[in-house]
Scaffold this motif. Structure first.
Motif, PDB file in Angstrom:
ATOM      1  N   UNK A  55      -0.865  -0.247 -11.356  1.00  0.00           N
ATOM      2  CA  UNK A  55      -1.520  -0.793 -10.160  1.00  0.00           C
ATOM      3  C   UNK A  55      -1.462  -2.316 -10.137  1.00  0.00           C
ATOM      4  N   UNK A  56      -1.619  -2.925 -11.299  1.00  0.00           N
ATOM      5  CA  UNK A  56      -1.689  -4.389 -11.365  1.00  0.00           C
ATOM      6  C   UNK A  56      -0.325  -5.058 -11.255  1.00  0.00           C
ATOM      7  N   UNK A  61      -7.649  -5.044 -20.931  1.00  0.00           N
ATOM      8  CA  UNK A  61      -7.037  -6.033 -20.040  1.00  0.00           C
ATOM      9  C   UNK A  61      -6.768  -5.453 -18.661  1.00  0.00           C
ATOM     10  N   UNK A  62      -6.079  -4.341 -18.615  1.00  0.00           N
ATOM     11  CA  UNK A  62      -5.635  -3.845 -17.311  1.00  0.00           C
ATOM     12  C   UNK A  62      -6.701  -3.035 -16.585  1.00  0.00           C
ATOM     13  N   UNK A  63      -7.652  -2.486 -17.307  1.00  0.00           N
ATOM     14  CA  UNK A  63      -8.795  -1.880 -16.623  1.00  0.00           C
ATOM     15  C   UNK A  63      -9.616  -2.947 -15.922  1.00  0.00           C
ATOM     16  N   UNK A  64      -9.798  -4.079 -16.613  1.00  0.00           N
ATOM     17  CA  UNK A  64     -10.558  -5.194 -16.030  1.00  0.00           C
ATOM     18  C   UNK A  64      -9.846  -5.750 -14.796  1.00  0.00           C
ATOM     19  N   UNK A  65      -8.543  -5.974 -14.921  1.00  0.00           N
ATOM     20  CA  UNK A  65      -7.783  -6.509 -13.792  1.00  0.00           C
ATOM     21  C   UNK A  65      -7.710  -5.502 -12.645  1.00  0.00           C
ATOM     22  N   UNK A  66      -7.616  -4.233 -12.969  1.00  0.00           N
ATOM     23  CA  UNK A  66      -7.558  -3.204 -11.923  1.00  0.00           C
ATOM     24  C   UNK A  66      -8.870  -3.145 -11.137  1.00  0.00           C
ATOM     25  N   UNK A  67      -9.985  -3.359 -11.826  1.00  0.00           N
ATOM     26  CA  UNK A  67     -11.283  -3.383 -11.153  1.00  0.00           C
ATOM     27  C   UNK A  67     -11.453  -4.614 -10.267  1.00  0.00           C
ATOM     28  N   UNK A  79      -3.524  -5.093  -7.290  1.00  0.00           N
ATOM     29  CA  UNK A  79      -2.142  -5.555  -7.161  1.00  0.00           C
ATOM     30  C   UNK A  79      -2.017  -7.045  -6.850  1.00  0.00           C
ATOM     31  N   UNK A  80      -3.141  -7.757  -6.772  1.00  0.00           N
ATOM     32  CA  UNK A  80      -3.099  -9.215  -6.602  1.00  0.00           C
ATOM     33  C   UNK A  80      -3.107  -9.935  -7.949  1.00  0.00           C
ATOM     34  N   UNK A 102     -16.823  -9.053 -15.098  1.00  0.00           N
ATOM     35  CA  UNK A 102     -15.732  -8.685 -14.218  1.00  0.00           C
ATOM     36  C   UNK A 102     -15.735  -9.478 -12.923  1.00  0.00           C
ATOM     37  N   UNK A 103     -16.923  -9.840 -12.415  1.00  0.00           N
ATOM     38  CA  UNK A 103     -16.961 -10.553 -11.135  1.00  0.00           C
ATOM     39  C   UNK A 103     -16.519 -12.011 -11.257  1.00  0.00           C
ATOM     40  N   UNK A 104     -16.366 -12.503 -12.491  1.00  0.00           N
ATOM     41  CA  UNK A 104     -15.872 -13.871 -12.686  1.00  0.00           C
ATOM     42  C   UNK A 104     -14.345 -13.944 -12.719  1.00  0.00           C
ATOM     43  N   UNK A 105     -13.699 -12.814 -12.916  1.00  0.00           N
ATOM     44  CA  UNK A 105     -12.246 -12.803 -13.127  1.00  0.00           C
ATOM     45  C   UNK A 105     -11.471 -13.383 -11.941  1.00  0.00           C
ATOM     46  N   UNK A 106     -11.738 -12.984 -10.682  1.00  0.00           N
ATOM     47  CA  UNK A 106     -10.947 -13.532  -9.570  1.00  0.00           C
ATOM     48  C   UNK A 106     -10.965 -15.055  -9.499  1.00  0.00           C
TER      49      UNK A 106
END
Length: 377
Positions: free
Chosen positions: A216-217, A284-290, A294-295, A333-337
């Motif tokens: 997905x990522x 890593x990818x669970x965090x990014x997927x949440x 795909x961005x 997780x909400x800090x990642x973007x």
């Protein structure tokens, strides 16, 4: 006192003599009938896992059968003799699998190639079109007994790397013989080598590449998936996410060579920790997927506050490897973007992510940047 040139010449000759002693080979010609018998008695292993990495069309297969019928010399098959006496095919997979498929004995585990194929028209033998080996229900389009015997009596040379040879020789040979051949990409070459060196490590890479969160990522095109680029991204993660800083600063040269050499070293030493790798990768990818889906690895345009375009390797090197390094102590997780967005205005990223930068040397700068960006503080 020895002259410098004499010393150099002596050292070179010593290296030649030593390495030649590590390679024990034998060779002779074998009839195709003998090659068929070896396969039928499980005395040769053509590595079925390699099938998908090679791309011979039915036209290429037909041209090969044409060459046999015309008596054109066939290049030698290279095999490695195992401890149990079985031959591992190092080079010649497509030649042998074409013969085995055409005569109808190819292992049924090959889903797409488990039935005999029909020949196509060739340059010198247009009447081959529609011909088969031996179909009881279609004798008109089958080879005659004389034609079948001609093929079975034709010879293909074999070069045997004997079991006393240095274990790494067959992998070196495989890589050198197949470079620029039937395999489409460097990663497909690595996959084949890894299957020969360490099946467990290959299985881990393959398993990680199929993770839904990862797919997905990265959001790759069908072409990149076909070229096994997803497996290259998995390999980059495994080799680099926890690499120590001193080693990072020494990175240089061709990144493709680096990936192949380090993968081989990892496979041979076999001291990797599966749980550690899987935990870092999945976190890593669970965090990014949440948080990004795909961005995750697309270019961010601050003036429009949106992500555009396709997958960018430089973004992957910062974001995926940075999160992987910190996987035990990640920010919420909400800090990642916002942390991802901040990378695009960072001067180090701007300097080292552009076109023309050495792809290995830039890792010295991009990986530490990612580790800093995704540290818990």
């Amino acid at each position: 006192m020895k002259h410098k040139n004499q010393t150099t010449a002596t050292s070179l000759q010593e290296e030649i003599d030593k390495t030649r002693q590590e390679i024990r080979t034998d060779g002779y010609s074998m009839s195709i009938g003998e090659w068929i018998s070896l396969y039928e008695h499980n005395e040769i292993d053509i590595h079925p896992d390699f099938q998908r990495f090679f791309r011979w069309s039915d036209h290429q297969k037909s041209a090969f059968i044409e060459s046999i019928l015309l008596g054109i010399p066939i290049p030698p098959i290279f095999v490695n003799q195992r401890e149990d006496g079985v031959w591992d095919v190092v080079d010649g997979l497509q030649r042998l699998s074409t013969i085995y498929q055409f005569v109808g004995i190819l292992n049924p585990n090959h889903q797409e190639e488990n039935t005999p194929f029909t020949l196509q028209e060739t340059v010198y033998l247009p009447s081959l079109n529609g011909k088969k080996w031996n179909d009881p229900d279609d004798q008109e389009n089958s080879f005659t007994q004389a034609q079948r015997l001609y093929i079975k009596r034709s010879k293909i040379p074999v070069n045997i790397i004997q079991k006393e040879s240095d274990p790494m020789i067959k992998y070196e040979l495989f890589q050198r013989l197949n470079t620029g051949g039937s395999i489409a990409t460097p990663q497909e070459m690595r996959n084949c080598i890894l299957l020969m060196l360490n099946q467990n490590l290959y299985d881990l890479m393959s398993s990680l590449s199929r993770r839904e969160s990862f797919r997905n990522c990265i959001a790759l095109s069908d072409k990149l998936y076909e070229e096994q680029y997803d497996l290259e991204l998995v390999l980059r993660f495994i080799l680099l996410f926890d690499k120590d800083n001193d080693s990072l600063q020494k990175l240089g040269g061709d990144v493709s060579v680096f990936l192949t050499q380090k993968m081989r070293q990892m496979a041979v030493e076999n001291n990797w920790n599966r749980h550690h790798i899987e935990s870092a990768f999945d976190t890593t990818f669970n965090l990014l997927n949440q948080s990004m889906r795909d961005e995750s690895f697309k270019r961010y345009k601050s003036e429009e506050d949106r992500f555009l375009g396709g997958f960018l390797l430089s973004a992957y090197e910062v974001i995926a490897l940075g999160i992987g390094y910190n996987y035990r102590t990640l920010p919420p997780v909400d800090e990642i973007p916002n942390r991802v967005k901040s990378i695009w205005s960072n001067q180090i990223y701007k300097q080292w992510s552009g076109a023309g930068q050495n792809s290995t040397r830039r890792l010295r700068y991009l990986i530490p940047l990612g580790r800093e960006k995704f540290s818990p503080s």
